[in-house]
Motif scaffolding. Structure first.
Motif, PDB file in Angstrom:
ATOM      1  N   PRO A 334      81.193  31.838  56.130  1.00 33.88           N
ATOM      2  CA  PRO A 334      80.485  30.617  55.711  1.00 33.88           C
ATOM      3  C   PRO A 334      80.668  29.463  56.689  1.00 33.88           C
ATOM      4  CG  PRO A 334      81.730  31.567  53.881  1.00 33.88           C
ATOM      5  CD  PRO A 334      82.180  32.279  55.127  1.00 33.88           C
ATOM      6  N   LEU A 335      79.586  28.739  56.912  1.00 29.25           N
ATOM      7  CA  LEU A 335      79.674  27.481  57.646  1.00 29.25           C
ATOM      8  C   LEU A 335      80.211  26.411  56.698  1.00 29.25           C
ATOM      9  CD1 LEU A 335      76.268  27.547  59.570  1.00 29.25           C
ATOM     10  CD2 LEU A 335      78.552  27.991  60.489  1.00 29.25           C
ATOM     11  N   PRO A 336      80.887  25.391  57.214  1.00 28.37           N
ATOM     12  CA  PRO A 336      81.548  24.399  56.365  1.00 28.37           C
ATOM     13  C   PRO A 336      80.551  23.378  55.779  1.00 28.37           C
ATOM     14  CG  PRO A 336      81.946  23.887  58.670  1.00 28.37           C
ATOM     15  CD  PRO A 336      81.197  25.187  58.652  1.00 28.37           C
ATOM     16  N   VAL A 337      80.137  23.612  54.542  1.00 27.75           N
ATOM     17  CA  VAL A 337      79.138  22.768  53.897  1.00 27.75           C
ATOM     18  C   VAL A 337      79.666  21.357  53.675  1.00 27.75           C
ATOM     19  CG1 VAL A 337      77.740  22.447  51.807  1.00 27.75           C
ATOM     20  CG2 VAL A 337      78.018  24.739  52.809  1.00 27.75           C
ATOM     21  N   ALA A 338      80.859  21.232  53.110  1.00 27.74           N
ATOM     22  CA  ALA A 338      81.404  19.902  52.807  1.00 27.74           C
ATOM     23  C   ALA A 338      81.537  19.062  54.074  1.00 27.74           C
ATOM     24  CB  ALA A 338      82.751  20.043  52.104  1.00 27.74           C
ATOM     25  N   ASP A 339      81.987  19.671  55.169  1.00 28.86           N
ATOM     26  CA  ASP A 339      82.108  18.942  56.433  1.00 28.86           C
ATOM     27  C   ASP A 339      80.746  18.481  56.938  1.00 28.86           C
ATOM     28  OD1 ASP A 339      84.798  19.415  56.306  1.00 28.86           O
ATOM     29  OD2 ASP A 339      84.839  20.915  57.916  1.00 28.86           O
ATOM     30  N   ALA A 340      79.734  19.345  56.808  1.00 28.51           N
ATOM     31  CA  ALA A 340      78.397  18.997  57.277  1.00 28.51           C
ATOM     32  C   ALA A 340      77.822  17.835  56.480  1.00 28.51           C
ATOM     33  CB  ALA A 340      77.477  20.211  57.183  1.00 28.51           C
ATOM     34  N   LEU A 341      78.056  17.832  55.168  1.00 27.64           N
ATOM     35  CA  LEU A 341      77.568  16.734  54.342  1.00 27.64           C
ATOM     36  C   LEU A 341      78.242  15.425  54.736  1.00 27.64           C
ATOM     37  CD1 LEU A 341      77.409  18.451  50.823  1.00 27.64           C
ATOM     38  CD2 LEU A 341      75.520  17.989  52.399  1.00 27.64           C
ATOM     39  N   ALA A 342      79.525  15.484  54.993  1.00 28.67           N
ATOM     40  CA  ALA A 342      80.243  14.275  55.396  1.00 28.67           C
ATOM     41  C   ALA A 342      79.726  13.754  56.740  1.00 28.67           C
ATOM     42  CB  ALA A 342      81.740  14.570  55.483  1.00 28.67           C
ATOM     43  N   ARG A 343      79.472  14.651  57.674  1.00 33.80           N
ATOM     44  CA  ARG A 343      78.972  14.256  58.993  1.00 33.80           C
ATOM     45  C   ARG A 343      77.572  13.658  58.901  1.00 33.80           C
ATOM     46  NH1 ARG A 343      79.693  19.396  62.772  1.00 33.80           N
ATOM     47  NH2 ARG A 343      78.413  18.074  64.142  1.00 33.80           N
ATOM     48  N   SER A 344      76.787  14.157  57.932  1.00 35.40           N
ATOM     49  CA  SER A 344      75.419  13.660  57.761  1.00 35.40           C
ATOM     50  C   SER A 344      75.358  12.410  56.904  1.00 35.40           C
ATOM     51  CB  SER A 344      74.535  14.749  57.130  1.00 35.40           C
ATOM     52  OG  SER A 344      74.506  15.909  57.928  1.00 35.40           O
ATOM     53  N   GLY A 345      76.490  12.048  56.293  1.00 33.42           N
ATOM     54  CA  GLY A 345      76.510  10.888  55.409  1.00 33.42           C
ATOM     55  C   GLY A 345      75.762  11.113  54.118  1.00 33.42           C
ATOM     56  N   LEU A 346      75.704  12.360  53.650  1.00 33.98           N
ATOM     57  CA  LEU A 346      74.968  12.698  52.434  1.00 33.98           C
ATOM     58  C   LEU A 346      75.929  12.917  51.280  1.00 33.98           C
ATOM     59  CD1 LEU A 346      72.427  15.290  53.880  1.00 33.98           C
ATOM     60  CD2 LEU A 346      71.973  12.893  53.319  1.00 33.98           C
ATOM     61  N   SER A 347      75.606  12.337  50.143  1.00 31.56           N
ATOM     62  CA  SER A 347      76.351  12.578  48.914  1.00 31.56           C
ATOM     63  C   SER A 347      75.484  13.454  48.023  1.00 31.56           C
ATOM     64  CB  SER A 347      76.678  11.256  48.216  1.00 31.56           C
ATOM     65  OG  SER A 347      77.328  11.496  46.980  1.00 31.56           O
ATOM     66  N   VAL A 348      75.860  14.698  47.856  1.00 34.85           N
ATOM     67  CA  VAL A 348      75.047  15.660  47.113  1.00 34.85           C
ATOM     68  C   VAL A 348      75.756  16.009  45.810  1.00 34.85           C
ATOM     69  CG1 VAL A 348      74.008  17.961  47.148  1.00 34.85           C
ATOM     70  CG2 VAL A 348      74.083  16.598  49.239  1.00 34.85           C
ATOM     71  N   THR A 349      75.030  15.870  44.713  1.00 34.64           N
ATOM     72  CA  THR A 349      75.585  16.198  43.405  1.00 34.64           C
ATOM     73  C   THR A 349      74.684  17.191  42.696  1.00 34.64           C
ATOM     74  OG1 THR A 349      74.454  14.352  42.330  1.00 34.64           O
ATOM     75  CG2 THR A 349      76.674  13.936  43.170  1.00 34.64           C
ATOM     76  N   ALA A 361      80.594  27.210  45.244  1.00 37.40           N
ATOM     77  CA  ALA A 361      79.212  26.881  45.616  1.00 37.40           C
ATOM     78  C   ALA A 361      79.094  26.721  47.126  1.00 37.40           C
ATOM     79  CB  ALA A 361      78.760  25.623  44.900  1.00 37.40           C
ATOM     80  N   CYS A 362      80.033  25.994  47.719  1.00 41.04           N
ATOM     81  CA  CYS A 362      79.995  25.766  49.158  1.00 41.04           C
ATOM     82  C   CYS A 362      80.177  27.059  49.940  1.00 41.04           C
ATOM     83  CB  CYS A 362      81.059  24.755  49.557  1.00 41.04           C
ATOM     84  SG  CYS A 362      80.676  23.058  49.060  1.00 41.04           S
ATOM     85  N   SER A 363      80.971  27.965  49.402  1.00 43.92           N
ATOM     86  CA  SER A 363      81.203  29.232  50.074  1.00 43.92           C
ATOM     87  C   SER A 363      79.911  30.045  50.178  1.00 43.92           C
ATOM     88  CB  SER A 363      82.282  30.023  49.325  1.00 43.92           C
ATOM     89  OG  SER A 363      82.542  31.244  49.975  1.00 43.92           O
ATOM     90  N   TRP A 364      79.190  30.172  49.070  1.00 41.51           N
ATOM     91  CA  TRP A 364      77.941  30.936  49.070  1.00 41.51           C
ATOM     92  C   TRP A 364      76.856  30.226  49.865  1.00 41.51           C
ATOM     93  CZ3 TRP A 364      76.772  35.799  47.336  1.00 41.51           C
ATOM     94  CH2 TRP A 364      77.787  36.468  46.629  1.00 41.51           C
ATOM     95  N   LEU A 365      76.751  28.907  49.720  1.00 38.67           N
ATOM     96  CA  LEU A 365      75.760  28.176  50.507  1.00 38.67           C
ATOM     97  C   LEU A 365      76.087  28.250  51.993  1.00 38.67           C
ATOM     98  CD1 LEU A 365      75.105  24.957  48.382  1.00 38.67           C
ATOM     99  CD2 LEU A 365      73.545  26.864  48.781  1.00 38.67           C
ATOM    100  N   GLY A 366      77.374  28.198  52.313  1.00 34.68           N
ATOM    101  CA  GLY A 366      77.784  28.308  53.703  1.00 34.68           C
ATOM    102  C   GLY A 366      77.413  29.641  54.309  1.00 34.68           C
ATOM    103  N   ALA A 367      77.485  30.713  53.502  1.00 30.41           N
ATOM    104  CA  ALA A 367      77.072  32.040  53.984  1.00 30.41           C
ATOM    105  C   ALA A 367      75.578  32.061  54.255  1.00 30.41           C
ATOM    106  CB  ALA A 367      77.452  33.095  52.952  1.00 30.41           C
ATOM    107  N   ALA A 368      74.788  31.479  53.344  1.00 29.55           N
ATOM    108  CA  ALA A 368      73.337  31.434  53.546  1.00 29.55           C
ATOM    109  C   ALA A 368      72.977  30.586  54.762  1.00 29.55           C
ATOM    110  CB  ALA A 368      72.655  30.880  52.290  1.00 29.55           C
ATOM    111  N   ALA A 369      73.708  29.487  54.948  1.00 25.50           N
ATOM    112  CA  ALA A 369      73.478  28.641  56.123  1.00 25.50           C
ATOM    113  C   ALA A 369      73.811  29.391  57.406  1.00 25.50           C
ATOM    114  CB  ALA A 369      74.314  27.359  56.017  1.00 25.50           C
ATOM    115  N   ALA A 370      74.864  30.179  57.389  1.00 27.46           N
ATOM    116  CA  ALA A 370      75.239  30.965  58.567  1.00 27.46           C
ATOM    117  C   ALA A 370      74.150  31.982  58.914  1.00 27.46           C
ATOM    118  CB  ALA A 370      76.574  31.663  58.323  1.00 27.46           C
ATOM    119  N   TRP A 371      73.571  32.599  57.889  1.00 27.88           N
ATOM    120  CA  TRP A 371      72.476  33.553  58.114  1.00 27.88           C
ATOM    121  C   TRP A 371      71.268  32.844  58.731  1.00 27.88           C
ATOM    122  CZ3 TRP A 371      67.431  33.998  56.476  1.00 27.88           C
ATOM    123  CH2 TRP A 371      66.791  35.225  56.715  1.00 27.88           C
ATOM    124  N   LEU A 372      70.909  31.673  58.214  1.00 25.09           N
ATOM    125  CA  LEU A 372      69.759  30.952  58.734  1.00 25.09           C
ATOM    126  C   LEU A 372      70.048  30.440  60.153  1.00 25.09           C
ATOM    127  CD1 LEU A 372      66.919  29.968  58.104  1.00 25.09           C
ATOM    128  CD2 LEU A 372      67.919  27.879  57.145  1.00 25.09           C
TER     129      LEU A 372
END
Length: 376
Positions: A334-349, A361-372
């Motif tokens: 997985p790519l680091p979702v929480a780190d990416a959100l912080a770098r982008s200045g996005l607050s996602v709920t 949630a971040c683990s699975w989304l990070g895997a999908a992001a890595a695939w893309l």
């Protein structure tokens, strides 16, 4: 039946073109789609739809302005486009759709029997040979598309891909959730900060920089702009029930089948959570399992591998159920979702919870992001 109330605008703030938010005379909150109801001024008497708030639903937590009774809106002087969105509602609006203005005949050829939607006869000179009037099965070869159940997850995934590869993906919003694109603060922030290159509102959804009649055309519109990484999801306001068939994103499996037939590589970003209070959404959501079970084509489901999470045993178990449902489990770090959100200045709920605090949630989304992100 909807419920309405007559209230006055006490305070008004324009959020961005097309959207205003306000406090009403009884202290409640409301928003107005100003392209549909016109500008709102302090003191205006408004007819507002109170149905969702009266039911205690989470669809924005605000009333919706239906009509400005003080200053009724007559619309814009010019009409652009001939494709109607929000069709047959009082607020239906014409848009200039990609299919009318920019559709590539090399990608999607016109069907031989189609005429204009208003019933006009087709020009014989425009009728193509039936043998060449079908979509090319290689139109979208080399394109990767990830489907996400939730709007917030889709844009978090986009932010993660952009942080990893330095190139932002495109976004297609279906009509499975909120129809007005302008309602999404998150989508607006992603466009402003370059987290997504551009966006398409498909189907009955409207208001994105690009309009399309279908998701497949929306993806094609992005590809014609040189975008080969694309995220697709409903808009905000996803409807979910305890029924395995009763949720907004179920139609994504059909969109995936069409794009697969056009040559795109498609994947499903699993909805998962370690903190959701509802048992049906803890771990991998029953929504994802239903989509995997019903997908008409074999679809990739990126699964997270060590060292992040889940454990090796959990990852193996996830691969088993994905394969058992006829889909293809592809292990990805997985790519680091929480780190990416912080770098982008996005607050996602999601449901009021911070996505960055949901490890699973971040683990699975990070895997999908890595695939893309791995797209050539």
């Amino acid at each position: 039946m909807p419920r309405f109330a007559r209230l006055r605008a006490a305070e008004v703030g324009d959020v961005r073109p097309g959207l205003a938010r306000m406090t009403l005379s009884d202290g409640s909150e409301a928003y107005a789609l100003t392209e549909l109801c016109g500008p709102i001024r302090v003191g205006d008497e408004l007819l507002v739809n109170t149905s969702a708030v009266d039911l205690g639903l989470g669809t924005g937590g605000a009333h919706v302005v239906h009509t400005n009774l003080t200053s009724p809106f007559a619309g814009r002087p010019e009409l652009r486009g001939r494709v109607m969105k929000a069709r047959y509602l009082g607020e239906q609006l014409p848009v200039e759709a990609f299919e009318e203005t920019g559709g590539s005949p090399a990608a999607i050829s016109p069907t031989s029997g189609d005429a204009a939607f208003d019933g006009a006869e087709a020009d014989p000179a425009e009728i193509s040979d039936p043998g060449t009037s079908v979509p090319s099965p290689s139109s979208l070869r080399g394109v990767r598309v990830v489907f996400s159940v939730l709007h917030s997850h889709a844009l978090a995934l986009a932010a993660t891909v952009r942080a990893a590869v330095g190139e932002a993906p495109g976004y297609v919003m279906t009509d499975g959730g909120a129809l007005p694109f302008v309602l999404s603060d998150l989508a607006a922030a992603c466009l402003e900060r370059g987290v997504i290159v551009t966006a398409v509102s498909a189907g009955q959804a409207f208001g994105a920089p690009i309009e399309a009649v279908t998701v497949a055309s929306g993806v094609t519109a992005l590809v014609e702009q040189g975008i080969d990484r694309i995220v697709v999801s409903p808009g905000l306001g996803h409807i979910g029930t305890a029924s395995p068939l009763g949720f907004s994103a179920l139609d994504l499996v059909g969109h995936a089948a069409v794009l697969d037939a056009l040559g795109a590589a498609t994947a499903l970003a699993a909805r998962a959570s370690s903190v959701d209070e509802r048992a049906r959404h803890r771990g991998v959501s029953h929504h994802t399992r239903a989509m995997a079970a019903l997908a008409p084509v074999r679809t990739v489901v990126p699964t997270p591998t060590a060292p992040t999470a889940p454990t090796a045993d959990e990852a193996a178990g996830d691969a088993v159920w994905i394969e058992a449902l006829g889909q293809q489990a592809v292990g990805m770090t997985p790519l680091p979702v929480a780190d990416a959100l912080a770098r982008s200045g996005l607050s996602v709920t999601t449901m009021g919870r911070s996505l960055a605090d949901d490890r699973y949630a971040c683990s699975w989304l990070g895997a999908a992001a890595a695939w893309l992100a791995a797209a050539a």
